[in-house]
Scaffold this active site. Structure first.
Site, PDB file in Angstrom:
ATOM      1  N   LYS A  39       0.628  -1.390   0.253  1.00 37.23           N
ATOM      2  CA  LYS A  39       0.421   0.324   0.206  1.00 37.23           C
ATOM      3  C   LYS A  39       0.598   1.336   0.061  1.00 37.23           C
ATOM      4  CE  LYS A  39       0.030   0.473   4.980  1.00 37.23           C
ATOM      5  NZ  LYS A  39      -1.162  -0.256   6.088  1.00 37.23           N
ATOM      6  N   TYR A 272      15.626  31.969   6.071  1.00 39.26           N
ATOM      7  CA  TYR A 272      14.217  32.709   6.465  1.00 39.26           C
ATOM      8  C   TYR A 272      14.210  32.437   8.068  1.00 39.26           C
ATOM      9  CZ  TYR A 272      11.887  31.505   1.250  1.00 39.26           C
ATOM     10  OH  TYR A 272      11.675  31.217   0.097  1.00 39.26           O
TER      11      TYR A 272
HETATM   12  C1  PLP Z   1      -0.608  -1.234   7.264  1.00 40.63           C
HETATM   13  C2  PLP Z   1      -1.247  -2.577   7.510  1.00 40.63           C
HETATM   14  C3  PLP Z   1      -0.391  -4.237   7.407  1.00 40.63           C
HETATM   15  C4  PLP Z   1       1.210  -4.105   7.610  1.00 40.63           C
HETATM   16  O1  PLP Z   1       1.806  -2.972   8.615  1.00 40.63           O
HETATM   17  P1  PLP Z   1       3.377  -2.962   8.429  1.00 40.63           P
HETATM   18  O2  PLP Z   1       3.583  -2.403  10.325  1.00 40.63           O
HETATM   19  O3  PLP Z   1       4.496  -2.251   7.699  1.00 40.63           O
HETATM   20  O4  PLP Z   1       4.088  -4.504   9.137  1.00 40.63           O
HETATM   21  C5  PLP Z   1      -0.886  -5.045   7.678  1.00 40.63           C
HETATM   22  N1  PLP Z   1      -1.781  -5.556   7.254  1.00 40.63           N
HETATM   23  C6  PLP Z   1      -2.781  -4.149   7.589  1.00 40.63           C
HETATM   24  C7  PLP Z   1      -4.058  -4.387   7.904  1.00 40.63           C
HETATM   25  C8  PLP Z   1      -2.176  -2.920   7.130  1.00 40.63           C
HETATM   26  O5  PLP Z   1      -3.277  -1.926   6.972  1.00 40.63           O
END
Ligand code: PLP
Length: 389
Positions: A39, A272
């Site tokens: 993702k 700045y």
């Molecule tokens: C993002 C996510 C993961 C992965 O999490 P990590 O901490 O990066 O391993 C697994 N399951 C769900 C539902 C997530 O949203």
């Protein structure tokens, strides 16, 4: 589109990614399937290239957060199973089915919508049921007083026409946090999850093929939670304390270079707001790296970036497109010298900790203006420019 400019760029080491994957696969064992979380553009590493590498390496499943992210993978030739963790509106169910995408089902209302749509189309939507065991986000609420209604709701979804409940999953809230209390909480979430599965399977007479819950913290610390499939993100990319304990390598290196060098007398205000004043004759390097590239402005005057002669202090306010570093007494650092913002020589964990955040946020923050050089078999195979040309 290829990038030609050497301004600020990332190097994405796909070899390191695959070594991480293989180490994790060794750890979880042959009987356990592996879902790679890609993702958010693979946590800023580039979902298409990361997914291709994982597909080639034999990963079983991928997960993304939305149908747009899933479509990006499908339209770029990724054929392996993809699970959407977030919500998809009912109008998109046809596309989910057409593109063979698995959808998370998080409550009764969604189950009903998806079932109606699938039936209308005369097709079947593959789903994974999401159970809320204590993350208090998405999923059928099943804790405490909600146990029976949770079991009923999930069983109903499992039996709905037009839905094929291939999997069931839950998400841990504190599996990566230290301390006994967090361990207890995680163990409670896991035992509740198992009990939900047992009850639903008993009630419906159906068996889930894929029961999964182990995120990064659980893969590292709770082997009993692996079940049919593990589901890590961060570990794959090689960040955080668990990654270093497991001998995993950071996949992304973020680099920039010196565009200009100036020498200012003592008492000169830099950038700045003049929040930094030189205290001695200072050799200042101007870097083409600012908050529009993903450098948190809140880090102004607070961090160091890595030169070939060691860490250089960032001085003055971080601007949109540039920032300054103090390279006095670093004669080897000249115009064009590479500076590592984070990566193999400058741990991202240090920068994250100064910024009061986690490595996830820093890799996700690298903006589309920053091209990516993908490395495979030790060579740059693609210089990806994310700007629309
Ligand atoms: C993002 C996510 C993961 C992965 O999490 P990590 O901490 O990066 O391993 C697994 N399951 C769900 C539902 C997530 O949203």
């Amino acid at each position: 589109m290829e990038s030609t400019l050497k301004r600020t760029w990332t190097e994405i080491d796909l070899d390191a990614l695959i070594r991480n994957y293989e180490k994790l696969r060794n750890k979880t064992g042959a009987g356990v399937k592996f879902l790679g979380v890609v993702k958010a553009d693979a946590y800023g590493h580039g979902a298409i290239m990361v997914a291709k590498a994982l597909e080639e390496a034999g990963t079983d499943y991928l997960a993304v957060s939305s149908i747009d992210e899933a479509m990006e993978l499908r339209l770029n030739g990724i054929k392996m199973p993809v699970l959407i963790l977030g919500h998809t509106p009912r109008e998109q169910v046809e596309r989910l089915i057409e593109y063979d995408i698995t959808q998370a089902v998080t409550c009764k209302a969604k189950a009903v919508e998806y079932s109606e749509e699938a039936q209308r189309l005369g097709k079947t939507l593959r789903i994974h049921i999401k159970v809320d065991t204590g993350m208090s986000r998405l999923g059928y609420l099943c804790d405490g007083d909600y146990f029976n209604t949770g079991i009923d709701g999930i069983s109903e979804a499992v039996n709905m026409p037009g839905l094929d409940a291939e999997g069931i999953f839950t998400h841990f809230a504190v599996s990566d946090e230290p301390g006994e209390e967090c361990q207890k909480y995680t163990e409670h979430q896991f035992s509740l999850f198992k009990s939900v599965i047992e009850n639903v399977e008993q009630k419906t007479g159906k068996r889930f093929k894929l029961r999964h819950c182990a995120n990064t913290g659980a893969v590292a610390r709770y082997p009993e939670t692996y079940l049919d499939m593990v589901r890590p993100g961060l570990l794959l990319y090689g960040y955080g304390e668990f990654a270093s304990e497991l001998g995993l390598e950071p996949v992304m290196t973020l680099k920039t270079n010196i565009s200009t060098i100036k020498i200012y007398p003592a008492g000169t205000a830099i950038s700045y707001g003049g929040i930094y004043k030189t205290t001695h004759t200072t050799r200042v390097g101007v870097l083409p790296y600012g908050y529009a590239d993903g450098f948190f402005r809140a880090l102004s005057n607070k961090c160091t970036l890595m030169t070939s002669m060691g860490p250089a202090k960032q001085i003055g306010k971080i601007c949109m497109d540039m920032c300054m570093i103090d390279i006095s007494d670093m004669p080897e650092v000249v115009v064009g010298s590479e500076i590592e913002i984070f990566g193999k020589n400058n741990p991202i964990e240090d920068l994250a900790s100064i910024a009061g955040t986690i490595p996830y946020e820093l890799t996700c923050a690298v903006s589309k203006r920053v091209p990516r050089d993908y490395i495979k078999n030790g060579e740059i195979i693609c210089k990806e420019l994310m700007l629309r040309m």
